[in-house]
Design a protein around this motif. Structure first.
Motif, PDB file in Angstrom:
ATOM      1  N   THR A   1       0.907  -0.834  -0.163  1.00  9.44           N
ATOM      2  CA  THR A   1      -0.071   0.114  -0.029  1.00  9.44           C
ATOM      3  C   THR A   1       1.033   1.177  -0.077  1.00  9.44           C
ATOM      4  OG1 THR A   1      -0.886  -1.018   1.035  1.00  9.44           O
ATOM      5  CG2 THR A   1      -2.053   1.102   1.130  1.00  9.44           C
ATOM      6  N   LEU A   2       2.029   1.407   0.670  1.00 14.50           N
ATOM      7  CA  LEU A   2       3.314   2.103   0.827  1.00 14.50           C
ATOM      8  C   LEU A   2       3.758   2.736  -0.487  1.00 14.50           C
ATOM      9  CD1 LEU A   2       4.333   1.681   4.696  1.00 14.50           C
ATOM     10  CD2 LEU A   2       2.679   4.264   3.543  1.00 14.50           C
ATOM     11  N   MET A   3       3.944   1.478  -0.891  1.00 14.26           N
ATOM     12  CA  MET A   3       4.426   1.296  -2.094  1.00 14.26           C
ATOM     13  C   MET A   3       3.776   1.520  -3.410  1.00 14.26           C
ATOM     14  SD  MET A   3       7.070  -1.835  -2.265  1.00 14.26           S
ATOM     15  CE  MET A   3       7.607  -2.331  -3.743  1.00 14.26           C
ATOM     16  N   LYS A   4       1.739   2.534  -3.299  1.00  8.97           N
ATOM     17  CA  LYS A   4       1.586   2.168  -4.163  1.00  8.97           C
ATOM     18  C   LYS A   4       0.918   1.390  -5.847  1.00  8.97           C
ATOM     19  CE  LYS A   4       1.901   6.922  -3.526  1.00  8.97           C
ATOM     20  NZ  LYS A   4       0.925   7.615  -2.427  1.00  8.97           N
ATOM     21  N   VAL A   5       1.270   0.181  -5.052  1.00 11.25           N
ATOM     22  CA  VAL A   5       0.204  -0.702  -5.401  1.00 11.25           C
ATOM     23  C   VAL A   5      -0.269  -0.832  -6.084  1.00 11.25           C
ATOM     24  CG1 VAL A   5       0.272  -3.986  -6.471  1.00 11.25           C
ATOM     25  CG2 VAL A   5       2.731  -2.634  -4.513  1.00 11.25           C
ATOM     26  N   PRO A   6      -1.125  -1.026  -7.215  1.00 11.34           N
ATOM     27  CA  PRO A   6      -2.520  -0.605  -7.849  1.00 11.34           C
ATOM     28  C   PRO A   6      -3.182  -1.766  -7.079  1.00 11.34           C
ATOM     29  CG  PRO A   6      -1.330  -0.834  -9.629  1.00 11.34           C
ATOM     30  CD  PRO A   6      -0.611  -1.106  -8.869  1.00 11.34           C
ATOM     31  N   ASP A   7      -4.320  -1.601  -6.218  1.00 12.43           N
ATOM     32  CA  ASP A   7      -5.849  -2.479  -5.233  1.00 12.43           C
ATOM     33  C   ASP A   7      -5.584  -3.716  -5.958  1.00 12.43           C
ATOM     34  OD1 ASP A   7      -5.570  -0.654  -4.062  1.00 12.43           O
ATOM     35  OD2 ASP A   7      -6.836   0.143  -4.198  1.00 12.43           O
ATOM     36  N   THR A   8      -6.051  -3.583  -7.297  1.00 13.66           N
ATOM     37  CA  THR A   8      -6.230  -5.002  -8.012  1.00 13.66           C
ATOM     38  C   THR A   8      -4.950  -5.579  -8.087  1.00 13.66           C
ATOM     39  OG1 THR A   8      -5.562  -4.537 -10.625  1.00 13.66           O
ATOM     40  CG2 THR A   8      -7.819  -3.799  -9.920  1.00 13.66           C
ATOM     41  N   LEU A   9      -3.766  -5.126  -7.333  1.00 12.32           N
ATOM     42  CA  LEU A   9      -2.731  -6.585  -7.792  1.00 12.32           C
ATOM     43  C   LEU A   9      -2.683  -6.971  -6.333  1.00 12.32           C
ATOM     44  CD1 LEU A   9      -0.188  -4.695 -10.402  1.00 12.32           C
ATOM     45  CD2 LEU A   9      -2.012  -6.706 -10.616  1.00 12.32           C
ATOM     46  N   ILE A  10      -2.404  -6.153  -5.465  1.00 16.32           N
ATOM     47  CA  ILE A  10      -2.479  -6.206  -4.091  1.00 16.32           C
ATOM     48  C   ILE A  10      -2.414  -7.589  -3.796  1.00 16.32           C
ATOM     49  CG2 ILE A  10      -3.393  -6.108  -1.924  1.00 16.32           C
ATOM     50  CD1 ILE A  10      -1.965  -3.585  -2.158  1.00 16.32           C
ATOM     51  N   PRO A  11      -4.207  -8.380  -4.079  1.00 23.28           N
ATOM     52  CA  PRO A  11      -4.053  -9.164  -3.067  1.00 23.28           C
ATOM     53  C   PRO A  11      -2.977 -10.830  -4.005  1.00 23.28           C
ATOM     54  CG  PRO A  11      -6.143  -9.109  -3.725  1.00 23.28           C
ATOM     55  CD  PRO A  11      -4.929  -8.014  -4.317  1.00 23.28           C
ATOM     56  N   GLU A  12      -2.976 -10.773  -5.523  1.00 27.09           N
ATOM     57  CA  GLU A  12      -2.229 -11.544  -5.912  1.00 27.09           C
ATOM     58  C   GLU A  12      -0.540 -10.806  -5.648  1.00 27.09           C
ATOM     59  OE1 GLU A  12      -2.521 -12.762 -10.282  1.00 27.09           O
ATOM     60  OE2 GLU A  12      -3.549 -13.786  -9.861  1.00 27.09           O
ATOM     61  N   THR A  13       0.291  -9.553  -5.298  1.00 26.84           N
ATOM     62  CA  THR A  13       0.878  -8.948  -5.086  1.00 26.84           C
ATOM     63  C   THR A  13       1.714  -9.851  -3.297  1.00 26.84           C
ATOM     64  OG1 THR A  13       1.061  -8.394  -6.514  1.00 26.84           O
ATOM     65  CG2 THR A  13       2.875  -7.462  -4.185  1.00 26.84           C
ATOM     66  N   CYS A  14       0.577 -10.048  -2.512  1.00 23.80           N
ATOM     67  CA  CYS A  14       0.659  -9.842  -1.312  1.00 23.80           C
ATOM     68  C   CYS A  14       0.929 -11.680  -0.850  1.00 23.80           C
ATOM     69  CB  CYS A  14      -0.449  -9.806  -0.296  1.00 23.80           C
ATOM     70  SG  CYS A  14      -0.444  -8.213  -0.236  1.00 23.80           S
ATOM     71  N   LEU A  15       0.116 -12.228  -1.491  1.00 25.84           N
ATOM     72  CA  LEU A  15       0.354 -13.678  -1.661  1.00 25.84           C
ATOM     73  C   LEU A  15       1.720 -14.444  -1.656  1.00 25.84           C
ATOM     74  CD1 LEU A  15      -1.635 -16.556  -1.489  1.00 25.84           C
ATOM     75  CD2 LEU A  15      -1.261 -16.572  -3.227  1.00 25.84           C
ATOM     76  N   TYR A  16       1.820 -13.851  -3.232  1.00 25.95           N
ATOM     77  CA  TYR A  16       3.239 -13.889  -3.712  1.00 25.95           C
ATOM     78  C   TYR A  16       4.537 -13.975  -2.714  1.00 25.95           C
ATOM     79  CZ  TYR A  16       7.646 -14.180  -6.179  1.00 25.95           C
ATOM     80  OH  TYR A  16       8.863 -15.022  -6.621  1.00 25.95           O
ATOM     81  N   THR A  17       4.197 -12.243  -2.163  1.00 31.66           N
ATOM     82  CA  THR A  17       5.237 -12.043  -1.039  1.00 31.66           C
ATOM     83  C   THR A  17       5.295 -12.968   0.774  1.00 31.66           C
ATOM     84  OG1 THR A  17       5.234 -10.119  -2.059  1.00 31.66           O
ATOM     85  CG2 THR A  17       6.177 -10.209  -0.032  1.00 31.66           C
ATOM     86  N   GLN A  18       4.113 -13.307   0.673  1.00 35.16           N
ATOM     87  CA  GLN A  18       4.079 -13.776   1.500  1.00 35.16           C
ATOM     88  C   GLN A  18       4.210 -14.811   1.499  1.00 35.16           C
ATOM     89  OE1 GLN A  18      -0.367 -13.359   2.552  1.00 35.16           O
ATOM     90  NE2 GLN A  18       0.504 -11.928   4.117  1.00 35.16           N
ATOM     91  N   ILE A  19       4.362 -16.242   0.827  1.00 40.43           N
ATOM     92  CA  ILE A  19       5.154 -17.398   0.466  1.00 40.43           C
ATOM     93  C   ILE A  19       6.662 -17.156   0.486  1.00 40.43           C
ATOM     94  CG2 ILE A  19       5.120 -19.766  -0.862  1.00 40.43           C
ATOM     95  CD1 ILE A  19       1.721 -19.033  -1.800  1.00 40.43           C
ATOM     96  N   VAL A  20       6.837 -16.437  -0.219  1.00 39.60           N
ATOM     97  CA  VAL A  20       8.621 -15.926  -1.071  1.00 39.60           C
ATOM     98  C   VAL A  20       8.991 -15.416   0.623  1.00 39.60           C
ATOM     99  CG1 VAL A  20      10.264 -14.875  -1.989  1.00 39.60           C
ATOM    100  CG2 VAL A  20       8.203 -15.940  -3.660  1.00 39.60           C
ATOM    101  N   GLY A  21       8.200 -14.429   0.958  1.00 43.48           N
ATOM    102  CA  GLY A  21       8.561 -13.720   2.353  1.00 43.48           C
ATOM    103  C   GLY A  21       8.764 -14.763   3.235  1.00 43.48           C
ATOM    104  N   GLY A  22       7.783 -16.139   4.185  1.00 41.64           N
ATOM    105  CA  GLY A  22       7.787 -16.886   4.584  1.00 41.64           C
ATOM    106  C   GLY A  22       9.247 -18.002   4.515  1.00 41.64           C
ATOM    107  N   GLY A  23       9.672 -18.090   3.258  1.00 44.06           N
ATOM    108  CA  GLY A  23      10.628 -19.002   2.859  1.00 44.06           C
ATOM    109  C   GLY A  23      11.805 -18.266   3.173  1.00 44.06           C
ATOM    110  N   MET A  24      12.356 -16.228   3.466  1.00 42.82           N
ATOM    111  CA  MET A  24      12.581 -16.174   3.313  1.00 42.82           C
ATOM    112  C   MET A  24      14.684 -16.291   4.146  1.00 42.82           C
ATOM    113  SD  MET A  24      14.643 -13.391   0.872  1.00 42.82           S
ATOM    114  CE  MET A  24      12.549 -12.683   0.064  1.00 42.82           C
ATOM    115  N   VAL A  25      13.740 -16.516   5.443  1.00 43.34           N
ATOM    116  CA  VAL A  25      15.168 -17.571   6.346  1.00 43.34           C
ATOM    117  C   VAL A  25      15.605 -18.371   5.392  1.00 43.34           C
ATOM    118  CG1 VAL A  25      13.173 -19.068   7.036  1.00 43.34           C
ATOM    119  CG2 VAL A  25      15.746 -18.268   8.799  1.00 43.34           C
ATOM    120  N   PHE A  26      15.471 -19.220   4.522  1.00 45.47           N
ATOM    121  CA  PHE A  26      16.257 -20.423   4.409  1.00 45.47           C
ATOM    122  C   PHE A  26      16.912 -19.765   3.003  1.00 45.47           C
ATOM    123  CE2 PHE A  26      12.272 -22.338   5.315  1.00 45.47           C
ATOM    124  CZ  PHE A  26      12.218 -23.259   6.308  1.00 45.47           C
ATOM    125  N   GLN A  27      16.694 -18.690   2.486  1.00 40.48           N
ATOM    126  CA  GLN A  27      18.193 -18.415   1.280  1.00 40.48           C
ATOM    127  C   GLN A  27      18.747 -17.672   2.256  1.00 40.48           C
ATOM    128  OE1 GLN A  27      17.333 -17.780  -2.259  1.00 40.48           O
ATOM    129  NE2 GLN A  27      19.852 -16.503  -1.797  1.00 40.48           N
TER     130      GLN A  27
END
Length: 168
Positions: free
Chosen positions: A66-92
């Motif tokens: 939201t702070l990055m001003k991502v369009p509202d239509t993209l937020i759900p998929e962007t968040c989903l991707y980030t939550q999955i990849v971000g949740g595994g960031m510790v392995f990286q």
């Protein structure tokens, strides 16, 4: 989402690069005790940093985008991707720490092999999960994220196993 992930990977790389320098110096001076201490401190520091980043991305992805001003239509998929990849960031973070250990010990060939394996697994996982091939469901963006995380977990396991076998 990838801009954030790439920025964080650079942060993990900086810590890992510092480890490479210190470990190389201690190996050169024959100070095995300091080498082992640096292994431990580097791993713990990147583990804690990786866990913290993973938690932030899991729970605060929507406010970030939201702070990055991502369009509202993209937020759900962007968040989903980030939550999955971000949740595994510790392995990286752990993976990059171990690759620093390999570089310090002049064992870059193993990290190259593991990197190729990770990339092949990610490509294969993308093929299977994004559009649903081979009996797998079509997961789209989530499939790409899952593929990335699974390949990183496998890569992390491989570098840990190889490191233990190579260095005892």
């Amino acid at each position: 989402a990838n801009q954030i992930a790439n920025l964080l990977i650079i942060s993990f790389s900086v810590i890992s690069m510092a480890s490479t320098i210190l470990i190389s110096q201690y190996i050169g001076s024959g100070n095995r005790e300091k080498v082992e201490q640096t292994y431990t401190v580097s791993l713990v520091l990147n583990l804690i940093f990786g866990l913290l980043i993973s938690l932030i991305l899991l729970f605060f992805s929507k406010p970030i985008f939201t702070l990055m001003k991502v369009p509202d239509t993209l937020i759900p998929e962007t968040c989903l991707y980030t939550q999955i990849v971000g949740g595994g960031m510790v392995f990286q973070a752990i993976y990059l720490t171990y690759t620093a250990f390999f570089r310090s010990n002049a064992m870059m060939k193993l990290t190259m092999v593991v990197s190729v394996i990770i990339n092949l697994l990610n490509i294969g996982g993308n093929y299977l999960l994004i559009n649903g091939h081979g009996g797998f469901p079509a997961l789209g963006v989530a499939g790409a994220a899952i593929s990335s995380v699974v390949s990183r977990i496998i890569g992390c396991i491989l570098v840990i196993v190889f490191f233990r076998k190579q260095t005892g």
